[in-house]
Design an enzyme around this catalytic site. Structure first.
Site: not given
Ligand code: 5RP
Length: 219
Positions: A31, A83, A103
């Site tokens: 995302t 997230a 993060e």
């Molecule tokens: C990475 C994270 C990401 O924000 C989480 O995994 C969501 O990822 P995506 O946007 O690919 O669904 O915490 O460590």
């Protein structure tokens, strides 16, 4: 709208959060990648960009950004990240991409944390998504035994090394009914670097995209 279109919609909405003269923190994941690709549109508004992972740094550089070090720029005005799960109190599970430690640092160092998701991430109780925990490699077995004692099923993320040189254990079967208590409890285990529960420093705003469009959830 499929999931990638939903993610793009949330990423687009996050661009509107950017004000002039901003110090911006950028998270990791698919995302956020959409967000990074839109970021050149508002480049002139951004004074500094701080990155949460090597992957994000690379993508930011490809889009024409220079990366600043957190220690050089001080606190950040805004942090944008995705997230894996979000509850009604805007507490999160993060770390699906393994970047949870940096993060969590950027989220803590930011005045405002805007989380961008598609609505499949919204849950009543955190824990269906296996909880990522970054651990020091030599403590891996000890730490896993402690996770079993509290009812979790620890699974080592095979072949994965974090940007900090550590490993990730994903804990399955945890119902996280009290996120603060669980974040504290797991964080105290020697060998644990970072727990992927963002309860004490959850998001301030969720931009969640669904079939009917974008929903803004405030604290
Ligand atoms: C990475 C994270 C990401 O924000 C989480 O995994 C969501 O990822 P995506 O946007 O690919 O669904 O915490 O460590």
């Amino acid at each position: 709208m499929d999931q990638s279109e939903k993610k793009k919609l949330a990423a687009r909405a996050a661009i509107d959060q950017i004000e002039s003269g901003i110090k911006l923190g950028v998270g990791s994941g698919s995302t956020v990648n959409y967000f990074i690709d839109l970021l050149p549109e508002v480049k002139n508004k951004i004074d500094n960009v701080v990155s949460s992972s090597e992957a994000t740094s690379e993508r930011l550089k490809k889009n024409g950004f220079e990366i600043s070090e957190l220690s050089e720029v001080g606190d950040l005005d805004l942090y944008i990240d995705g997230a894996d799960e979000v509850n009604q109190n805007l507490q999160l599970i993060k770390g699906g991409g393994g970047a949870l430690t940096r993060e969590k640092i950027l989220a803590a160092a930011s005045y405002k944390f805007v989380c961008i998701i598609d609505d499949s991430k919204l849950v009543d109780t955190l824990g269906k998504f296996p909880l990522p925990v970054e651990v020091i490699p030599m403590a891996r077995s000890y730490v896993s035994r402690q996770f079993i004692k509290i009812g979790g099923k620890p699974i080592l993320r095979e072949g994965f090394i974090t940007d900090n040189g550590n490993q990730i254990i994903d804990i399955q079967s945890l119902m996280i009914t009290n996120p603060e208590i669980m974040e504290d409890r797991l964080s105290r285990i020697p060998g644990v670097v970072t727990v992927g529960i963002f309860a004490y420093r959850g998001a301030d705003i969720i931009l969640s995209s669904g079939k009917t469009g974008l929903k803004i959830i405030n604290k």
